[in-house]
Scaffold this motif. Structure first.
Motif, mmCIF file in Angstrom:
data_model
loop_
_atom_site.group_PDB
_atom_site.id
_atom_site.type_symbol
_atom_site.label_atom_id
_atom_site.label_comp_id
_atom_site.label_asym_id
_atom_site.label_seq_id
_atom_site.Cartn_x
_atom_site.Cartn_y
_atom_site.Cartn_z
ATOM 1 N N SER A 62 0.831 -1.210 0.000
ATOM 2 C CA SER A 62 0.000 0.000 0.000
ATOM 3 C C SER A 62 0.865 1.259 0.000
ATOM 4 C CB SER A 62 -0.918 -0.019 1.223
ATOM 5 O OG SER A 62 -1.605 1.190 1.344
ATOM 6 N N ALA A 63 1.904 1.268 0.821
ATOM 7 C CA ALA A 63 2.790 2.432 0.898
ATOM 8 C C ALA A 63 3.561 2.622 -0.411
ATOM 9 C CB ALA A 63 3.753 2.290 2.073
ATOM 10 N N LEU A 64 3.983 1.529 -1.037
ATOM 11 C CA LEU A 64 4.662 1.620 -2.341
ATOM 12 C C LEU A 64 3.735 2.230 -3.381
ATOM 13 C CD1 LEU A 64 6.695 -1.701 -2.726
ATOM 14 C CD2 LEU A 64 7.588 0.633 -2.880
ATOM 15 N N THR A 65 2.481 1.822 -3.358
ATOM 16 C CA THR A 65 1.502 2.352 -4.302
ATOM 17 C C THR A 65 1.274 3.837 -4.057
ATOM 18 O OG1 THR A 65 0.441 0.189 -4.443
ATOM 19 C CG2 THR A 65 -0.856 2.076 -5.171
ATOM 20 N N SER A 66 1.111 4.217 -2.804
ATOM 21 C CA SER A 66 0.850 5.621 -2.459
ATOM 22 C C SER A 66 2.020 6.528 -2.814
ATOM 23 C CB SER A 66 0.554 5.758 -0.970
ATOM 24 O OG SER A 66 -0.641 5.103 -0.660
ATOM 25 N N VAL A 131 8.823 9.271 -12.763
ATOM 26 C CA VAL A 131 9.808 8.211 -12.564
ATOM 27 C C VAL A 131 9.126 6.841 -12.466
ATOM 28 C CG1 VAL A 131 9.933 8.413 -10.023
ATOM 29 C CG2 VAL A 131 11.889 7.511 -11.318
ATOM 30 N N TRP A 132 7.974 6.779 -11.819
ATOM 31 C CA TRP A 132 7.260 5.512 -11.661
ATOM 32 C C TRP A 132 6.597 5.101 -12.968
ATOM 33 C CZ3 TRP A 132 8.695 2.976 -7.549
ATOM 34 C CH2 TRP A 132 9.190 3.704 -6.458
ATOM 35 N N VAL A 133 6.169 6.082 -13.757
ATOM 36 C CA VAL A 133 5.605 5.774 -15.077
ATOM 37 C C VAL A 133 6.706 5.205 -15.972
ATOM 38 C CG1 VAL A 133 4.517 6.751 -17.147
ATOM 39 C CG2 VAL A 133 3.730 7.430 -14.872
ATOM 40 N N MET A 134 7.898 5.784 -15.877
ATOM 41 C CA MET A 134 9.017 5.263 -16.663
ATOM 42 C C MET A 134 9.292 3.803 -16.304
ATOM 43 S SD MET A 134 13.044 6.258 -16.508
ATOM 44 C CE MET A 134 13.092 5.556 -14.882
ATOM 45 N N LEU A 135 9.339 3.502 -15.004
ATOM 46 C CA LEU A 135 9.585 2.116 -14.578
ATOM 47 C C LEU A 135 8.449 1.203 -15.036
ATOM 48 C CD1 LEU A 135 10.939 2.874 -10.994
ATOM 49 C CD2 LEU A 135 12.266 2.075 -12.969
ATOM 50 N N MET A 136 7.226 1.689 -14.975
ATOM 51 C CA MET A 136 6.069 0.913 -15.424
ATOM 52 C C MET A 136 6.172 0.615 -16.923
ATOM 53 S SD MET A 136 2.146 2.214 -15.721
ATOM 54 C CE MET A 136 2.569 3.197 -17.161
ATOM 55 N N VAL A 137 6.487 1.636 -17.715
ATOM 56 C CA VAL A 137 6.591 1.453 -19.164
ATOM 57 C C VAL A 137 7.693 0.444 -19.489
ATOM 58 C CG1 VAL A 137 7.247 2.603 -21.331
ATOM 59 C CG2 VAL A 137 5.573 3.660 -19.804
ATOM 60 N N ASN A 138 8.779 0.494 -18.756
ATOM 61 C CA ASN A 138 9.867 -0.462 -18.994
ATOM 62 C C ASN A 138 9.443 -1.900 -18.720
ATOM 63 O OD1 ASN A 138 11.702 1.459 -19.837
ATOM 64 N ND2 ASN A 138 12.597 1.730 -17.811
ATOM 65 N N LYS A 173 12.751 0.680 4.812
ATOM 66 C CA LYS A 173 11.349 1.085 4.841
ATOM 67 C C LYS A 173 10.995 1.601 3.444
ATOM 68 C CE LYS A 173 11.018 2.516 9.684
ATOM 69 N NZ LYS A 173 12.191 1.944 10.261
ATOM 70 N N VAL A 174 9.722 1.558 3.118
ATOM 71 C CA VAL A 174 9.272 2.029 1.808
ATOM 72 C C VAL A 174 9.768 3.449 1.540
ATOM 73 C CG1 VAL A 174 7.232 2.676 0.464
ATOM 74 C CG2 VAL A 174 7.264 0.525 1.733
ATOM 75 N N GLU A 175 9.684 4.295 2.545
ATOM 76 C CA GLU A 175 10.080 5.692 2.377
ATOM 77 C C GLU A 175 11.546 5.825 1.958
ATOM 78 O OE1 GLU A 175 6.604 5.052 4.666
ATOM 79 O OE2 GLU A 175 8.633 4.383 5.177
ATOM 80 N N GLU A 176 12.389 4.906 2.411
ATOM 81 C CA GLU A 176 13.809 4.960 2.062
ATOM 82 C C GLU A 176 14.037 4.644 0.582
ATOM 83 O OE1 GLU A 176 16.078 3.760 6.145
ATOM 84 O OE2 GLU A 176 14.830 2.198 5.225
ATOM 85 N N GLN A 177 13.086 3.973 -0.045
ATOM 86 C CA GLN A 177 13.182 3.736 -1.483
ATOM 87 C C GLN A 177 12.443 4.806 -2.269
ATOM 88 O OE1 GLN A 177 12.395 -0.143 -2.942
ATOM 89 N NE2 GLN A 177 14.205 -0.963 -1.971
ATOM 90 N N CYS A 178 11.311 5.233 -1.738
ATOM 91 C CA CYS A 178 10.465 6.196 -2.462
ATOM 92 C C CYS A 178 11.067 7.583 -2.529
ATOM 93 C CB CYS A 178 9.097 6.278 -1.808
ATOM 94 S SG CYS A 178 8.065 4.906 -2.295
ATOM 95 N N HIS A 179 11.525 8.104 -1.403
ATOM 96 C CA HIS A 179 11.976 9.492 -1.372
ATOM 97 C C HIS A 179 13.123 9.775 -2.347
ATOM 98 C CE1 HIS A 179 9.095 10.666 1.571
ATOM 99 N NE2 HIS A 179 9.550 9.818 2.477
ATOM 100 N N PRO A 180 14.134 8.917 -2.451
ATOM 101 C CA PRO A 180 15.187 9.214 -3.440
ATOM 102 C C PRO A 180 14.658 9.223 -4.882
ATOM 103 C CG PRO A 180 15.976 7.618 -1.843
ATOM 104 C CD PRO A 180 14.508 7.788 -1.595
#
Length: 189
Positions: A62-66, A131-138, A173-180
């Motif tokens: 859920s946190a990754l999605t948000s 950035v997440w759209v780019m990863l999704m498209v890949n 934690k999710v935040e440690e991956q998301c924030h960068p």
């Protein structure tokens, strides 16, 4: 010879030993036969297993999605140049059209439908950060679509650890991956 393969396994010599194993985020079936026995044995003998993230925890998912979403009220069309947005939209229309032909009979036999799979991967794409759209498209390629439904190596190992009743945890934690990732500016993305 499997014994001669680089195992991506590091051992900390103590009693009992500790191990570090480098994984990659690909369907485990692509790499499982190439993982040397010493790595598999270390996994089997370990009582406590730590992963990058706890992919079996609903909060993590859920946190990754948000964290992928643009701020409230923003839309990808608001932040992308018009020509890139149009090309992206056309590409996603193409992928949606092609996806039924990319799916395997095995996926269809398990009840996976192309529209469902497309929405699971690309749904809500207009609310995601670039950035997440780019990863999704890949990940929207024929090869990747054909392997959907097969857990990535990290998730497979986490599921195995749970099945074997091993204690598990996460080092990030999710935040440690998301924030960068969310901190990258448009030109970096």
């Amino acid at each position: 010879q499997q014994n001669e393969l680089n195992s991506f396994l590091w051992t900390i010599k103590r009693d009992p030993p500790s191990y570090f194993f480098g994984t990659i985020h690909v369907p485990y079936t692509r790499v499982w036969d190439f993982i040397p026995e010493n790595s598999k044995k270390a996994f089997q003998q370990s009582h406590i297993i730590y992963f990058e993230l706890d992919l079996t925890d609903p909060y993590t998912i859920s946190a990754l999605t948000s964290c992928q979403l643009l701020p409230q009220g923003k839309n990808l069309q608001d932040v992308l140049p018009r020509d890139i947005y149009r090309r992206l939209k056309r590409h996603l229309e193409y992928v949606k059209l092609m996806m039924p032909s990319w799916m395997t009979p095995d996926q269809r036999g398990k009840g996976l439908y192309a529209d469902y799979l497309f929405n699971a991967i690309a749904g809500n794409w207009e609310q995601k950060r670039p950035v997440w759209v780019m990863l999704m498209v890949n990940s929207l390629t024929e090869v990747d679509i054909k392997s959907r439904g097969v857990p990535v190596l990290d998730l497979f190992l986490a599921q195995e650890a749970e099945r074997l009743r091993k204690q598990t945890g996460a080092v990030e934690k999710v935040e440690e991956q998301c924030h960068p990732l969310n901190g990258l500016n448009f030109s970096q993305v």
